[in-house]
Design an enzyme around this catalytic site. Structure first.
Site, mmCIF file in Angstrom:
data_model
loop_
_atom_site.group_PDB
_atom_site.id
_atom_site.type_symbol
_atom_site.label_atom_id
_atom_site.label_comp_id
_atom_site.label_asym_id
_atom_site.label_seq_id
_atom_site.Cartn_x
_atom_site.Cartn_y
_atom_site.Cartn_z
ATOM 1 N N GLY A 8 0.833 -1.210 0.000
ATOM 2 C CA GLY A 8 0.000 0.000 0.000
ATOM 3 C C GLY A 8 0.866 1.258 0.000
ATOM 4 N N ALA A 9 1.827 1.288 -0.937
ATOM 5 C CA ALA A 9 2.821 2.373 -0.924
ATOM 6 C C ALA A 9 2.448 3.543 -1.827
ATOM 7 C CB ALA A 9 4.180 1.813 -1.330
ATOM 8 N N ARG A 34 -2.021 0.556 -8.183
ATOM 9 C CA ARG A 34 -1.986 1.650 -9.177
ATOM 10 C C ARG A 34 -0.565 1.835 -9.703
ATOM 11 N NH1 ARG A 34 -5.030 6.098 -5.625
ATOM 12 N NH2 ARG A 34 -4.020 4.852 -4.010
ATOM 13 N N ASN A 86 0.691 -2.744 5.454
ATOM 14 C CA ASN A 86 -0.085 -1.508 5.553
ATOM 15 C C ASN A 86 -1.302 -1.491 4.623
ATOM 16 O OD1 ASN A 86 -0.399 1.598 5.817
ATOM 17 N ND2 ASN A 86 0.007 1.291 3.624
ATOM 18 N N TYR A 152 -15.414 -3.432 9.254
ATOM 19 C CA TYR A 152 -14.059 -2.847 9.258
ATOM 20 C C TYR A 152 -13.410 -3.094 10.621
ATOM 21 C CZ TYR A 152 -10.156 0.387 9.140
ATOM 22 O OH TYR A 152 -8.888 0.921 9.215
ATOM 23 N N PRO A 182 -3.372 3.363 14.562
ATOM 24 C CA PRO A 182 -3.695 4.792 14.518
ATOM 25 C C PRO A 182 -5.179 5.067 14.742
ATOM 26 C CG PRO A 182 -2.647 4.021 12.455
ATOM 27 C CD PRO A 182 -3.126 2.821 13.212
ATOM 28 N N THR A 187 -5.864 10.785 5.014
ATOM 29 C CA THR A 187 -5.208 10.170 3.840
ATOM 30 C C THR A 187 -6.314 9.980 2.800
ATOM 31 O OG1 THR A 187 -5.737 7.962 4.658
ATOM 32 C CG2 THR A 187 -3.612 8.865 5.350
ATOM 33 N N GLU A 188 -6.135 9.021 1.900
ATOM 34 C CA GLU A 188 -7.230 8.724 0.959
ATOM 35 C C GLU A 188 -8.265 7.793 1.598
ATOM 36 O OE1 GLU A 188 -5.699 7.233 -2.747
ATOM 37 O OE2 GLU A 188 -4.511 9.020 -3.112
HETATM 38 P P1 NDP Z 1 -4.925 5.151 1.794
HETATM 39 O O1 NDP Z 1 -6.215 4.860 1.107
HETATM 40 O O2 NDP Z 1 -4.323 6.502 1.627
HETATM 41 O O3 NDP Z 1 -3.834 4.050 1.386
HETATM 42 C C1 NDP Z 1 -4.169 2.693 1.264
HETATM 43 C C2 NDP Z 1 -3.081 1.990 0.478
HETATM 44 O O4 NDP Z 1 -3.417 0.600 0.393
HETATM 45 C C3 NDP Z 1 -2.959 2.504 -0.942
HETATM 46 O O5 NDP Z 1 -1.592 2.608 -1.264
HETATM 47 C C4 NDP Z 1 -3.618 1.413 -1.783
HETATM 48 O O6 NDP Z 1 -2.962 1.350 -3.030
HETATM 49 C C5 NDP Z 1 -3.301 0.174 -0.957
HETATM 50 N N1 NDP Z 1 -4.220 -0.924 -1.200
HETATM 51 C C6 NDP Z 1 -5.554 -0.965 -0.943
HETATM 52 N N2 NDP Z 1 -6.070 -2.127 -1.350
HETATM 53 C C7 NDP Z 1 -5.033 -2.856 -1.872
HETATM 54 C C8 NDP Z 1 -4.925 -4.123 -2.465
HETATM 55 N N3 NDP Z 1 -6.008 -4.922 -2.609
HETATM 56 N N4 NDP Z 1 -3.716 -4.552 -2.905
HETATM 57 C C9 NDP Z 1 -2.632 -3.760 -2.768
HETATM 58 N N5 NDP Z 1 -2.672 -2.539 -2.205
HETATM 59 C C10 NDP Z 1 -3.859 -2.094 -1.775
HETATM 60 O O7 NDP Z 1 -5.206 4.852 3.338
HETATM 61 P P2 NDP Z 1 -4.268 4.886 4.632
HETATM 62 O O8 NDP Z 1 -2.879 5.248 4.306
HETATM 63 O O9 NDP Z 1 -4.994 5.676 5.634
HETATM 64 O O10 NDP Z 1 -4.370 3.365 5.056
HETATM 65 C C11 NDP Z 1 -3.250 2.546 5.291
HETATM 66 C C12 NDP Z 1 -3.581 1.571 6.406
HETATM 67 O O11 NDP Z 1 -3.824 2.305 7.606
HETATM 68 C C13 NDP Z 1 -4.829 0.718 6.177
HETATM 69 O O12 NDP Z 1 -4.558 -0.593 6.628
HETATM 70 C C14 NDP Z 1 -5.876 1.372 7.062
HETATM 71 O O13 NDP Z 1 -6.872 0.480 7.462
HETATM 72 C C15 NDP Z 1 -5.010 1.823 8.216
HETATM 73 N N6 NDP Z 1 -5.550 2.872 9.061
HETATM 74 C C16 NDP Z 1 -5.906 4.085 8.536
HETATM 75 C C17 NDP Z 1 -6.407 5.075 9.362
HETATM 76 C C18 NDP Z 1 -6.866 6.381 8.844
HETATM 77 O O14 NDP Z 1 -7.591 7.087 9.580
HETATM 78 N N7 NDP Z 1 -6.482 6.797 7.654
HETATM 79 C C19 NDP Z 1 -6.513 4.856 10.816
HETATM 80 C C20 NDP Z 1 -6.123 3.545 11.249
HETATM 81 C C21 NDP Z 1 -5.633 2.610 10.398
HETATM 82 P P3 NDP Z 1 -3.651 1.033 -4.447
HETATM 83 O O15 NDP Z 1 -5.029 1.641 -4.428
HETATM 84 O O16 NDP Z 1 -2.718 1.675 -5.426
HETATM 85 O O17 NDP Z 1 -3.653 -0.451 -4.537
HETATM 86 C C1 8X3 Z 2 -9.388 3.902 10.420
HETATM 87 C C2 8X3 Z 2 -9.794 5.016 11.301
HETATM 88 O O1 8X3 Z 2 -11.631 6.164 12.554
HETATM 89 O O2 8X3 Z 2 -12.336 4.507 10.943
HETATM 90 O O3 8X3 Z 2 -8.944 2.767 11.043
HETATM 91 O O4 8X3 Z 2 -11.314 3.813 12.997
HETATM 92 S S1 8X3 Z 2 -11.342 4.847 11.961
#
Ligand code: NDP
Ligand code: 8X3
Length: 251
Positions: A8-9, A34, A86, A152, A182, A187-188
């Site tokens: 997920g980079a 992507r 991630n 979720y 977190p 983010t997205e």
């Molecule tokens: P983003 O949507 O910004 O990033 C998610 C990343 O995961 C993207 O790079 C996406 O890349 C990749 N991804 C999603 N599905 C797939 C797949 N099937 N195969 C490969 N890559 C995948 O979200 P965050 O950075 O916020 O999320 C990262 C992690 O943090 C997640 O596990 C999320 O649950 C967790 N998290 C987020 C929080 C928040 O509030 N934002 C809070 C707590 C946890 P691409 O689409 O290019 O495949």
């Molecule tokens: C993603 C953040 O607020 O949906 O894990 O729990 S929240």
């Protein structure tokens, strides 16, 4: 030279980790779906920090594709020091009786099964070298449940259990396992949860200062940079304005 594999980079926390680990001189294996975005991230980090990268365009849900992409890496690239599990997402925010089955499948397949598929392969590489550090990105949603978070939250509770299970199973092999959990990070994530509805996504962060992706990358770096005899089991990191999953102070 050390190597980190980050799933997920292409955005958010994963992209911030890629930047921070590159700044620390790590070579990077970057995984996401992507392609253009992934290559752009890799090119930028190579230019900025002089590191080497491998980009794997793969969907962590599709075991055969993922496995092929990982197993065909050159042997030198299989010396992974740090795995950051991630890649993950949320889809929808509905009560259980109104939940969308395909959303449930996507979350379970990505957040739980995808994490397992990557871990199975990379942990074997680490076992062969008797060293490594696995970072699992959980969530406040893996510590408690909030209204309409049902599936979720269940996937992130599963990540919490897997984090603990991995630590036990990998203990004999000298592999560290850490969960980083977190609260709200801008983010997205919300745009993905609400399927591109930008204005609904923006409202999630209305009137509060959420975490930014780099806050989490720094916490991960803290865990990774501890001395060999120290492991951070887990870390819960919240915005100051968020007391729990659903208790938020908005101005
Ligand atoms: P983003 O949507 O910004 O990033 C998610 C990343 O995961 C993207 O790079 C996406 O890349 C990749 N991804 C999603 N599905 C797939 C797949 N099937 N195969 C490969 N890559 C995948 O979200 P965050 O950075 O916020 O999320 C990262 C992690 O943090 C997640 O596990 C999320 O649950 C967790 N998290 C987020 C929080 C928040 O509030 N934002 C809070 C707590 C946890 P691409 O689409 O290019 O495949
Ligand atoms: C993603 C953040 O607020 O949906 O894990 O729990 S929240």
């Amino acid at each position: 030279m050390k190597t980190a594999l980050i799933t997920g980079a292409t955005s958010g926390i994963g992209a911030a980790c890629a930047d921070l680990f590159a700044a620390q001189g790590y070579h990077l294996i970057l995984v996401a779906r992507r392609e253009e975005l992934l290559k752009e991230v890799a090119r930028r980090l190579e230019d900025k920090y002089g590191i080497e990268t491998k980009t794997l365009v793969a969907d962590v849900r599709i075991h055969d594709d993922l496995s092929y992409a990982l197993e065909t890496l050159p042997a030198a690239w299989k010396q992974v020091d740090v795995l950051i599990n991630n890649a993950g997402l949320s889809q929808g925010l509905d009560p259980i009786d109104k939940g969308n089955i395909s959303d449930w499948d996507t979350m379970i397949d990505t957040n739980v099964k995808g994490l397992l598929y990557v871990t199975k392969i990379v942990s074997n590489w680490m076992i062969a070298r008797k060293s490594g550090h696995i970072i699992n990105i959980g969530s406040i949603a893996g510590q408690e449940v909030y209204p309409n978070g049902n599936v979720y939250c269940a996937t992130k509770h599963a990540v919490d259990a897997l984090n603990k299970g991995m630590r036990i199973d990998l203990l004999p092999h000298g592999i560290k396992v850490t969960a980083i959990n977190p609260g709200m990070v801008e983010t997205e994530f919300s745009k993905v949860r609400f399927k591109g509805d930008e204005s609904r996504a923006k409202k999630v962060y209305d009137g509060l200062e959420p975490l930014v992706a780099n806050d989490i990358a720094e916490a991960i770096w803290f865990a990774v940079s501890r001395p060999a005899h120290v492991n951070i089991n887990d870390m819960l990191i919240m915005p100051t304005a968020q007391a729990s999953g659903a208790i938020i102070k908005r101005d």
